[in-house]
Design an enzyme around this catalytic site. Structure first.
Site, PDB file in Angstrom:
ATOM      1  N   GLN A 178      -7.235   8.515   2.981  1.00  0.00           N
ATOM      2  CA  GLN A 178      -6.154   8.637   3.969  1.00  0.00           C
ATOM      3  C   GLN A 178      -4.770   8.451   3.372  1.00  0.00           C
ATOM      4  O   GLN A 178      -3.761   8.649   4.046  1.00  0.00           O
ATOM      5  CB  GLN A 178      -6.362   7.604   5.094  1.00  0.00           C
ATOM      6  CG  GLN A 178      -7.549   7.908   5.974  1.00  0.00           C
ATOM      7  CD  GLN A 178      -8.071   6.665   6.688  1.00  0.00           C
ATOM      8  OE1 GLN A 178      -7.743   6.431   7.832  1.00  0.00           O
ATOM      9  NE2 GLN A 178      -8.880   5.872   6.005  1.00  0.00           N
ATOM     10  N   ASP A 220       2.682   0.302  11.912  1.00  0.00           N
ATOM     11  CA  ASP A 220       2.695  -0.970  12.643  1.00  0.00           C
ATOM     12  C   ASP A 220       4.004  -1.746  12.477  1.00  0.00           C
ATOM     13  O   ASP A 220       4.005  -2.969  12.469  1.00  0.00           O
ATOM     14  CB  ASP A 220       1.512  -1.848  12.196  1.00  0.00           C
ATOM     15  CG  ASP A 220       1.534  -2.136  10.703  1.00  0.00           C
ATOM     16  OD1 ASP A 220       2.320  -1.504   9.981  1.00  0.00           O
ATOM     17  OD2 ASP A 220       0.765  -3.004  10.265  1.00  0.00           O
ATOM     18  N   GLY A 248       0.837  -1.203   0.000  1.00  0.00           N
ATOM     19  CA  GLY A 248       0.000   0.000   0.000  1.00  0.00           C
ATOM     20  C   GLY A 248       0.868   1.247   0.000  1.00  0.00           C
ATOM     21  O   GLY A 248       1.755   1.384   0.838  1.00  0.00           O
ATOM     22  N   SER A 263     -23.576  15.588  20.250  1.00  0.00           N
ATOM     23  CA  SER A 263     -23.073  14.613  19.268  1.00  0.00           C
ATOM     24  C   SER A 263     -22.210  13.563  19.958  1.00  0.00           C
ATOM     25  O   SER A 263     -21.669  13.791  21.053  1.00  0.00           O
ATOM     26  CB  SER A 263     -22.244  15.338  18.210  1.00  0.00           C
ATOM     27  OG  SER A 263     -21.234  16.103  18.837  1.00  0.00           O
ATOM     28  N   ARG A 277      13.257   9.953  -3.301  1.00  0.00           N
ATOM     29  CA  ARG A 277      14.066  11.119  -3.668  1.00  0.00           C
ATOM     30  C   ARG A 277      15.350  11.140  -2.839  1.00  0.00           C
ATOM     31  O   ARG A 277      16.457  11.330  -3.357  1.00  0.00           O
ATOM     32  CB  ARG A 277      13.258  12.398  -3.415  1.00  0.00           C
ATOM     33  CG  ARG A 277      14.046  13.698  -3.546  1.00  0.00           C
ATOM     34  CD  ARG A 277      13.106  14.856  -3.155  1.00  0.00           C
ATOM     35  NE  ARG A 277      13.732  16.160  -3.308  1.00  0.00           N
ATOM     36  CZ  ARG A 277      14.376  16.797  -2.350  1.00  0.00           C
ATOM     37  NH1 ARG A 277      14.530  16.230  -1.153  1.00  0.00           N
ATOM     38  NH2 ARG A 277      14.889  17.998  -2.568  1.00  0.00           N
ATOM     39  N   THR A 291       4.424   2.998   5.446  1.00  0.00           N
ATOM     40  CA  THR A 291       3.039   2.519   5.587  1.00  0.00           C
ATOM     41  C   THR A 291       2.271   3.472   6.483  1.00  0.00           C
ATOM     42  O   THR A 291       2.819   3.940   7.492  1.00  0.00           O
ATOM     43  CB  THR A 291       2.972   1.098   6.187  1.00  0.00           C
ATOM     44  OG1 THR A 291       1.605   0.826   6.570  1.00  0.00           O
ATOM     45  CG2 THR A 291       3.847   0.908   7.414  1.00  0.00           C
ATOM     46  N   ILE A 292       1.020   3.742   6.124  1.00  0.00           N
ATOM     47  CA  ILE A 292       0.230   4.646   6.981  1.00  0.00           C
ATOM     48  C   ILE A 292      -0.119   3.989   8.310  1.00  0.00           C
ATOM     49  O   ILE A 292      -0.465   4.667   9.255  1.00  0.00           O
ATOM     50  CB  ILE A 292      -1.073   5.128   6.286  1.00  0.00           C
ATOM     51  CG1 ILE A 292      -2.024   3.960   5.994  1.00  0.00           C
ATOM     52  CG2 ILE A 292      -0.769   5.927   5.037  1.00  0.00           C
ATOM     53  CD1 ILE A 292      -3.433   4.410   5.625  1.00  0.00           C
ATOM     54  N   ASP A 293      -0.008   2.659   8.395  1.00  0.00           N
ATOM     55  CA  ASP A 293      -0.486   1.937   9.584  1.00  0.00           C
ATOM     56  C   ASP A 293       0.387   2.130  10.829  1.00  0.00           C
ATOM     57  O   ASP A 293      -0.055   1.856  11.939  1.00  0.00           O
ATOM     58  CB  ASP A 293      -0.592   0.438   9.296  1.00  0.00           C
ATOM     59  CG  ASP A 293      -1.668   0.129   8.275  1.00  0.00           C
ATOM     60  OD1 ASP A 293      -2.480   1.024   7.988  1.00  0.00           O
ATOM     61  OD2 ASP A 293      -1.684  -0.998   7.754  1.00  0.00           O
ATOM     62  N   ARG A 332      -6.281  -2.229   9.676  1.00  0.00           N
ATOM     63  CA  ARG A 332      -7.058  -3.426  10.055  1.00  0.00           C
ATOM     64  C   ARG A 332      -6.391  -4.227  11.170  1.00  0.00           C
ATOM     65  O   ARG A 332      -7.047  -4.931  11.913  1.00  0.00           O
ATOM     66  CB  ARG A 332      -7.312  -4.309   8.828  1.00  0.00           C
ATOM     67  CG  ARG A 332      -6.072  -4.953   8.250  1.00  0.00           C
ATOM     68  CD  ARG A 332      -6.401  -5.770   7.033  1.00  0.00           C
ATOM     69  NE  ARG A 332      -6.564  -4.903   5.857  1.00  0.00           N
ATOM     70  CZ  ARG A 332      -6.912  -5.341   4.663  1.00  0.00           C
ATOM     71  NH1 ARG A 332      -7.165  -6.605   4.491  1.00  0.00           N
ATOM     72  NH2 ARG A 332      -7.009  -4.516   3.643  1.00  0.00           N
ATOM     73  N   ARG A 353     -26.346  13.938  16.667  1.00  0.00           N
ATOM     74  CA  ARG A 353     -26.347  12.589  16.103  1.00  0.00           C
ATOM     75  C   ARG A 353     -25.122  11.784  16.524  1.00  0.00           C
ATOM     76  O   ARG A 353     -24.086  12.340  16.872  1.00  0.00           O
ATOM     77  CB  ARG A 353     -26.323  12.674  14.580  1.00  0.00           C
ATOM     78  CG  ARG A 353     -27.671  12.660  13.956  1.00  0.00           C
ATOM     79  CD  ARG A 353     -27.519  12.763  12.457  1.00  0.00           C
ATOM     80  NE  ARG A 353     -28.822  12.696  11.810  1.00  0.00           N
ATOM     81  CZ  ARG A 353     -29.055  13.175  10.611  1.00  0.00           C
ATOM     82  NH1 ARG A 353     -28.087  13.762   9.929  1.00  0.00           N
ATOM     83  NH2 ARG A 353     -30.256  13.061  10.074  1.00  0.00           N
ATOM     84  N   ARG A 379       0.855  -4.929  -4.816  1.00  0.00           N
ATOM     85  CA  ARG A 379       0.941  -6.096  -3.937  1.00  0.00           C
ATOM     86  C   ARG A 379       1.303  -7.259  -4.850  1.00  0.00           C
ATOM     87  O   ARG A 379       0.830  -7.334  -5.978  1.00  0.00           O
ATOM     88  CB  ARG A 379      -0.389  -6.335  -3.223  1.00  0.00           C
ATOM     89  CG  ARG A 379      -0.820  -5.119  -2.384  1.00  0.00           C
ATOM     90  CD  ARG A 379      -1.752  -5.472  -1.271  1.00  0.00           C
ATOM     91  NE  ARG A 379      -2.236  -4.282  -0.577  1.00  0.00           N
ATOM     92  CZ  ARG A 379      -1.646  -3.736   0.479  1.00  0.00           C
ATOM     93  NH1 ARG A 379      -0.537  -4.269   0.965  1.00  0.00           N
ATOM     94  NH2 ARG A 379      -2.140  -2.661   1.055  1.00  0.00           N
ATOM     95  N   GLY A 410       5.810  -1.757   3.788  1.00  0.00           N
ATOM     96  CA  GLY A 410       5.377  -2.172   5.114  1.00  0.00           C
ATOM     97  C   GLY A 410       5.768  -3.607   5.421  1.00  0.00           C
ATOM     98  O   GLY A 410       6.684  -4.154   4.805  1.00  0.00           O
ATOM     99  N   ASP A 411       5.055  -4.232   6.364  1.00  0.00           N
ATOM    100  CA  ASP A 411       5.479  -5.549   6.845  1.00  0.00           C
ATOM    101  C   ASP A 411       5.462  -6.618   5.746  1.00  0.00           C
ATOM    102  O   ASP A 411       6.379  -7.442   5.665  1.00  0.00           O
ATOM    103  CB  ASP A 411       4.664  -5.986   8.062  1.00  0.00           C
ATOM    104  CG  ASP A 411       3.189  -6.166   7.762  1.00  0.00           C
ATOM    105  OD1 ASP A 411       2.692  -5.504   6.841  1.00  0.00           O
ATOM    106  OD2 ASP A 411       2.540  -6.977   8.445  1.00  0.00           O
TER     107      ASP A 411
HETATM  108  O1  F6P Z   1      -1.247  -1.228   4.772  1.00  0.00           O
HETATM  109  C1  F6P Z   1      -1.714   0.015   4.411  1.00  0.00           C
HETATM  110  C2  F6P Z   1      -3.176  -0.008   4.137  1.00  0.00           C
HETATM  111  O2  F6P Z   1      -3.582   1.274   3.732  1.00  0.00           O
HETATM  112  C3  F6P Z   1      -4.047  -0.510   5.298  1.00  0.00           C
HETATM  113  O3  F6P Z   1      -4.348   0.487   6.240  1.00  0.00           O
HETATM  114  C4  F6P Z   1      -5.265  -1.025   4.579  1.00  0.00           C
HETATM  115  O4  F6P Z   1      -5.900  -2.020   5.350  1.00  0.00           O
HETATM  116  C5  F6P Z   1      -4.694  -1.576   3.320  1.00  0.00           C
HETATM  117  O5  F6P Z   1      -3.475  -0.903   3.080  1.00  0.00           O
HETATM  118  C6  F6P Z   1      -5.575  -1.429   2.112  1.00  0.00           C
HETATM  119  O6  F6P Z   1      -4.975  -2.090   1.049  1.00  0.00           O
HETATM  120  P1  F6P Z   1      -5.349  -1.911  -0.459  1.00  0.00           P
HETATM  121  O7  F6P Z   1      -4.915  -0.535  -0.889  1.00  0.00           O
HETATM  122  O8  F6P Z   1      -4.611  -2.977  -1.172  1.00  0.00           O
HETATM  123  O9  F6P Z   1      -6.848  -2.040  -0.542  1.00  0.00           O
END
Ligand code: F6P
Length: 333
Positions: free
Chosen positions: A254, A125, A6, A216, A16, A121-123, A167, A158, A67, A97-98
């Protein structure tokens, strides 16, 4: 070099930095397009400073990402090793990422060159680094969305459920909830310990209303933490508990837009660090940063070990900012 998995805001700043540092130290850079797919298909190009000078303000990755499930196979790693040797390459920088690092470790069983990971990676993790490239931008985007949701949620008293990425890790969820003052978080780490029930959620919503008055209630839900996600949960709250509720899915928003300053700076540092690690003879490590010090973390540690969520942030969110209990206890000294 390749970018894999991702995409994350700041990957361009990282590549760069790799190219600029390589030129500084008289090294040449070849970039494989579409991550490991390009490595297997021999899809590559030479990158010079002029190609990358003004890309750090863009998210995505100019060399593309993908991927690559087939890279798990032994034959794929062997083919990649042959392709790298045929080009006379001595080192490979993997920005990802991982999953990408698992691929890098797999490749290292069949290729003798140096392999350096750069955490993109945005996660957030990956173990061994205080932050990953893209995380700060993702949190800022989620926070901005939560602020906007609050306006409309507050106008109509609301309940809103905002679904964020991550995830397997709740870093984006926790930080964005904290930054935007959300009332509730449903995060992977919390779900593992004690899965939330709708009845408990409704009880909390009513408790907050009883203490704070009508208003809210904004909930941050990490993706894949509720069957059917935010849409299903909001439908359940409306149907079963007569509670007006709306879902909002942030999804891949995101991962786009201008990378935050801290991501550009982090990516620049880590890209340079990756090249300097190559010069030091390192291999099978991730370039990371810990307490402002550049570090090299064994690749396997990055996914076998885990950074926990910040306990103090969790405590503040759960016990101080959002009323759960009737009586408050004094903080321990
Ligand atoms: O690992 C980065 C990530 O953005 C996760 O937060 C998300 O679950 C996943 O990639 C989404 O993957 P894809 O872009 O393959 O749908």
């Amino acid at each position: 070099m390749l970018t894999s998995g991702g995409d994350a805001p700041g990957m361009n700043a990282a590549l760069r930095a790799v190219v600029l540092a390589a030129e500084h130290y008289d090294m040449e850079v070849i970039a494989f397009r579409h991550g490991y797919e390009g490595l297997l298909d021999n899809e590559y190009l030479s990158l010079k400073a002029a190609d990358v000078l003004h890309v750090l303000q863009y998210s995505g990755t100019i060399i593309k990402s993908a991927r690559c499930p087939r890279f798990k196979e032994v034959a794929a790693a062997q083919l990649a090793a042959e392709n790298l040797d045929a080009l006379g390459l001595s080192a490979l920088v993997v920005i990802g990422g991982d999953g990408s690092f698992r691929g890098a470790e797999h490749l290292s069983q069949y290729w003798q060159g140096q392999i350096i990971g750069v955490p993109g990676t945005i996660d957030n993790d990956l173990y061994g680094t205080d932050a990953t490239i893209g995380y700060a931008t993702a949190v800022a985007i989620a926070m901005d969305a939560l602020d906007k949701i609050r306006d409309t949620a507050d106008a109509m008293d609301r309940v809103f459920i905002v679904e964020v990425m991550g995830r397997h890790a709740g870093f984006i969820g926790l930080s964005s909830a904290m930054a935007a003052g959300a009332e509730r978080m449903i995060l992977p780490e919390l779900q593992r310990d004690k899965p939330l029930t709708v009845a408990a959620l409704v009880k909390h919503i009513k408790r907050v209303e009883a203490v704070r008055g009508p208003g809210s209630y904004v909930m941050v839900l990490s993706e894949h933490q509720w069957p059917g996600g935010a849409v299903a949960l909001s439908e359940q709250l409306e149907a079963e508990f007569d509670m007006p509720c709306r879902p909002c899915l942030l999804g891949h928003i995101q991962r786009g837009g201008a990378p935050a300053p801290s991501d550009r700076i982090l990516a620049s540092q880590l890209g340079v660090h990756a090249i300097e690690l190559i010069l030091q003879g390192a291999t099978r490590v991730m370039a990371g940063i810990k307490a402002n010090q550049m570090v090299a973390v064994p690749l396997v540690d990055t996914w076998t070990k885990k950074n926990p969520l910040d306990e103090n942030l969790l405590r503040i969110q759960h016990e101080i900012f959002n009323p759960v209990k009737k009586s408050a206890s004094k903080p321990s000294q």
